[in-house]
Design a protein around this motif. Structure first.
Motif, short mmCIF file in Angstrom:
data_model
loop_
_atom_site.label_atom_id
_atom_site.label_comp_id
_atom_site.label_asym_id
_atom_site.label_seq_id
_atom_site.Cartn_x
_atom_site.Cartn_y
_atom_site.Cartn_z
N GLN A 254 0.84 -1.21 0.00
CA GLN A 254 0.00 0.00 0.00
C GLN A 254 0.86 1.25 0.00
OE1 GLN A 254 -3.23 -0.11 3.01
NE2 GLN A 254 -2.57 -2.21 3.36
N ARG A 255 1.89 1.23 0.82
CA ARG A 255 2.76 2.41 0.92
C ARG A 255 3.55 2.60 -0.37
NH1 ARG A 255 6.15 2.68 6.15
NH2 ARG A 255 6.31 4.82 5.41
N ALA A 256 3.92 1.49 -0.99
CA ALA A 256 4.65 1.58 -2.26
C ALA A 256 3.76 2.19 -3.34
CB ALA A 256 5.14 0.20 -2.69
N ARG A 257 2.52 1.69 -3.45
CA ARG A 257 1.61 2.22 -4.48
C ARG A 257 1.37 3.71 -4.26
NH1 ARG A 257 2.35 -2.72 -5.77
NH2 ARG A 257 4.26 -1.55 -6.13
N ALA A 258 1.20 4.11 -3.00
CA ALA A 258 0.93 5.53 -2.70
C ALA A 258 2.17 6.39 -2.95
CB ALA A 258 0.48 5.67 -1.25
N THR A 259 3.33 5.92 -2.53
CA THR A 259 4.56 6.71 -2.65
C THR A 259 4.96 6.86 -4.11
OG1 THR A 259 5.27 5.71 -0.58
CG2 THR A 259 6.93 6.91 -1.82
N ASP A 260 4.94 5.77 -4.84
CA ASP A 260 5.37 5.82 -6.24
C ASP A 260 4.45 6.71 -7.08
OD1 ASP A 260 7.39 4.11 -5.66
OD2 ASP A 260 6.52 2.36 -6.65
N ASN A 261 3.16 6.66 -6.76
CA ASN A 261 2.20 7.36 -7.61
C ASN A 261 1.71 8.67 -7.02
OD1 ASN A 261 1.94 5.38 -9.86
ND2 ASN A 261 1.48 4.05 -8.12
N GLN A 262 2.13 8.98 -5.81
CA GLN A 262 1.84 10.25 -5.14
C GLN A 262 0.34 10.52 -5.08
OE1 GLN A 262 4.73 12.57 -7.60
NE2 GLN A 262 5.82 12.81 -5.65
N LEU A 263 -0.37 9.55 -4.54
CA LEU A 263 -1.81 9.68 -4.36
C LEU A 263 -2.22 8.92 -3.09
CD1 LEU A 263 -2.00 6.71 -5.48
CD2 LEU A 263 -2.81 7.67 -7.60
N TYR A 264 -3.50 9.03 -2.74
CA TYR A 264 -4.01 8.28 -1.57
C TYR A 264 -4.26 6.82 -1.95
CZ TYR A 264 -4.87 12.47 1.25
OH TYR A 264 -4.72 13.61 2.00
N VAL A 265 -4.04 5.94 -0.99
CA VAL A 265 -4.40 4.53 -1.15
C VAL A 265 -5.23 4.12 0.07
CG1 VAL A 265 -3.52 2.16 -1.13
CG2 VAL A 265 -2.44 3.86 -2.60
N ALA A 266 -6.40 3.54 -0.18
CA ALA A 266 -7.25 3.05 0.91
C ALA A 266 -7.50 1.56 0.71
CB ALA A 266 -8.58 3.79 0.93
N THR A 267 -7.41 0.80 1.79
CA THR A 267 -7.68 -0.64 1.70
C THR A 267 -8.71 -1.03 2.77
OG1 THR A 267 -5.92 -1.18 3.26
CG2 THR A 267 -5.34 -1.18 0.92
N CYS A 268 -9.44 -2.11 2.48
CA CYS A 268 -10.38 -2.60 3.49
C CYS A 268 -10.43 -4.13 3.44
CB CYS A 268 -11.77 -2.01 3.25
SG CYS A 268 -12.88 -2.36 4.63
N SER A 269 -10.18 -4.73 4.59
CA SER A 269 -10.12 -6.19 4.73
C SER A 269 -11.31 -6.67 5.56
CB SER A 269 -8.82 -6.56 5.46
OG SER A 269 -8.83 -7.92 5.88
N PRO A 270 -11.68 -7.94 5.41
CA PRO A 270 -12.59 -8.52 6.41
C PRO A 270 -11.86 -8.61 7.75
CG PRO A 270 -12.34 -9.98 4.48
CD PRO A 270 -11.30 -8.91 4.37
N ALA A 271 -12.62 -8.65 8.85
CA ALA A 271 -12.01 -8.90 10.16
C ALA A 271 -11.52 -10.35 10.19
CB ALA A 271 -13.03 -8.65 11.27
N TYR B 175 -7.28 16.37 -0.64
CA TYR B 175 -6.64 16.28 -1.95
C TYR B 175 -5.73 17.47 -2.24
CZ TYR B 175 -9.80 12.43 -3.32
OH TYR B 175 -10.47 11.24 -3.42
N SER B 176 -5.87 18.57 -1.46
CA SER B 176 -5.03 19.73 -1.77
C SER B 176 -3.56 19.41 -1.56
CB SER B 176 -5.45 20.95 -0.94
OG SER B 176 -5.15 20.72 0.42
N ILE B 177 -3.26 18.38 -0.77
CA ILE B 177 -1.84 18.08 -0.56
C ILE B 177 -1.23 17.28 -1.72
CG2 ILE B 177 -2.03 18.19 1.96
CD1 ILE B 177 -1.61 15.16 2.00
N LEU B 178 -2.07 16.79 -2.64
CA LEU B 178 -1.51 16.03 -3.76
C LEU B 178 -0.57 16.90 -4.59
CD1 LEU B 178 -4.62 14.00 -5.02
CD2 LEU B 178 -2.72 13.16 -3.63
N GLU B 179 -1.04 18.10 -4.95
CA GLU B 179 -0.20 19.00 -5.76
C GLU B 179 1.03 19.42 -4.97
OE1 GLU B 179 -0.31 19.32 -8.79
OE2 GLU B 179 -2.36 19.41 -9.58
#
Ligand SMILES: NC(=O)CC(=O)C(=O)O
Length: 363
Positions: free
Chosen positions: A275-292, A331-335
Motif C-alpha cells: 500500500q505504501r509503495a503504491r501511494a509513494t510511487d504514484n503520489q496519491l491516496y491509497v485506501a484498503t479494506c479487509s474482512p475482520a 486532496y489539496s496536498i496532492l499537488e
C-alpha cells in the motif's frame, strides 16, 4: 440497475475522456517560449552554453513520453476535503446476516461523517472456492438476483454517500468473477471492477489458494469519477501489480481503493508495504479494506485496513478485529507533494515507457 462498465472511464464501450494525445502533449508538455529562446542564445556566450546544455538535457529526458498515451493532468476534484470510512467487517456463512451487518456498518460510518465508504473483499460470503458459486449474484439483473448490491444502492442513495462496495462473487452465465461495485450518492451503479489478477499462489507449508479454480479474471482496469474524486479500483491481489496503479495515476486518479483479504503468511510482510509503495510511487491516496479476522475460517484474513497518504505515510489503520475507521482525506496536498518531489517531470521517457493499452486503443 444501470450497467456499470458503460460509465466508468476508459471502458471498452464508452470513453468519457478520449484525450487527443497530440494536443495534450502540446498543451501540457511543450517547452515554454522562454526555454526555446534560451536554446537560441549565441554559442559563444559561456553562460549561454551552460543554458543550452541544461535545456537540451532536460528535454532529452522526454518525461511526457514515459506514459503512453501522455499522462492526464490531475483533475479538480468535486470535494477537496472529506472523511472516508473503512468498514472492516466480520463475515459469516449467513448471507442475510452479512448484508444487514454491512448495512449497519455503512450507516454508522455515514453517521460519523464518512462521504465515502469502503467495504472488504468478499464481504457477503466466506472466502473459499466452495462458497463463491453458492453466494454469487447476478449483479446486472439487480433486485432479488443481487440482494447485496441492492442494499448498497439503497444505502448510498438514502445516505447520499459514495460506496465502494468491497467485492462479492458475481455470476455471469456460467462464469464467476470477484467483483467490486461503485455506487454514487444517487444510488446509481457507477462502475464495476472484476478482479484482474487472480490470486493463485502456492507457498508450500503456508498457503495455497487458486482462485482460478472457480473464478474468471476481469479484463479491464476501472477508474471512476465520483463525488469524492477520481478513484482507481483494484481488488486484493491486484495491488501487487504496480503497472495497474501507474496506469490509474496516469489517468489522473486522486486515490486508489483496494478491497483486500491478505492472509496470515503474506499479510504481515506485504500488506502495508504494498500500500505504501503504491501511494509513494504514484503520489496519491491509497485506501484498503479487509474482512475482520476469523481464526476458525478456512481462509484467515490478515485485517489491518488502512489509509495511506501521498507521501507513503500511514494516516489511519487498525488491527484485525472488526472496526470502522474514519479518516480525513485532503486532496489539496496532492499537488503540494508532487511539487516538492516532482517525479512526473523527472521520468526518463527516453529510457522507458508505460503503455496503457486500453487508453491507447480507445483514442
Ligand atoms: N487474497 C489475495 O487476493 C491476495 C493475497 O492474499 C496476497 O497477495 O498475498
Amino acid at each position: 440497475m444501470k450497467s456499470a462498465v458503460s460509465s466508468s472511464l476508459f471502458s471498452n464501450s464508452k470513453n468519457l475522456l478520449k484525450p487527443d494525445p497530440l494536443s495534450l502533449l502540446k498543451s501540457v508538455f511543450l517547452p515554454k517560449p522562454s526555454l526555446r529562446s534560451i536554446v537560441k542564445l549565441p554559442s559563444s556566450s559561456l553562460s549561454g552554453q551552460r543554458s543550452i546544455s541544461t535545456s537540451i538535457m532536460a528535454s532529452s529526458f522526454k518525461p511526457e513520453q514515459a506514459r503512453v498515451p501522455s499522462a492526464l493532468p490531475l483533475p479538480a476534484p468535486p470535494l477537496t476535503k472529506f472523511n472516508i470510512g473503512l468498514c472492516q467487517l466480520s463475515v459469516t456463512s449467513d448471507k442475510n446476516r452479512n448484508i444487514s451487518h454491512a448495512k449497519n456498518a455503512i450507516e454508522e460510518a455515514a453517521s460519523k461523517g464518512a462521504k465515502l465508504v469502503l467495504l472488504p473483499e468478499i464481504w457477503n460470503s466466506p472466502y473459499s472456492n466452495d462458497s463463491f458459486p453458492v453466494y454469487a449474484e447476478d449483479i446486472d439483473a439487480g433486485g432479488d438476483a443481487s440482494p447485496s448490491t441492492a442494499m448498497l444502492s439503497e444505502a448510498s442513495k438514502r445516505l447520499k454517500i459514495t460506496i465502494i462496495g468491497g467485492s462479492i462473487p458475481e455470476r455471469v452465465g456460467d462464469r464467476l468473477y470477484n467483483t467490486c461495485c461503485v455506487f454514487g450518492s444517487d444510488g446509481e451503479l457507477k462502475a464495476k471492477h472484476r478482479k484482474i489478477h487472480l490470486f493463485d499462489i502456492d507457498i508450500p507449508g503456508k498457503i495455497t489458494f487458486m482462485e482460478s479454480k472457480t473464478l474468471t479474471a476481469g479484463e479491464t482496469p476501472t477508474i471512476v469519477d465520483t463525488d469524492v474524486g477520481r478513484i482507481g479500483i483494484g481488488i486484493c491481489y491486484d495491488i501487487r501489480f504496480q503497472e495497474l496503479a501507474m496506469i490509474y495515476a496516469a489517468r489522473g486518479a486522486h486515490m486508489l481503493c483496494y478491497p483486500g483479504a491478505f492472509n496470515m503468511t503474506t499479510g504481515p510482510l506485504h500488506w502495508e508495504l504494498l500500500q505504501r509503495a503504491r501511494a509513494t510511487d504514484n503520489q496519491l491516496y491509497v485506501a484498503t479494506c479487509s474482512p475482520a479476522r476469523d481464526s476458525g475460517a478456512g481462509y484467515t484474513a490478515w485485517g489491518h485496513s488502512t489509509l495511506i497518504g501521498p507521501f507513503g505515510e500511514v494516516l489511519a489503520t487498525t488491527e484485525h478485529e472488526e472496526a470502522i475507521i474514519i479518516a480525513e482525506i485532503d486532496y489539496s496536498i496532492l499537488e503540494q507533494r508532487r511539487t516538492s518531489l516532482p517525479l512526473n517531470k523527472q521520468r526518463r521517457g527516453d529510457l522507458y515507457q508505460l503503455v496503457d493499452v486500453q487508453r491507447l486503443n480507445s483514442t
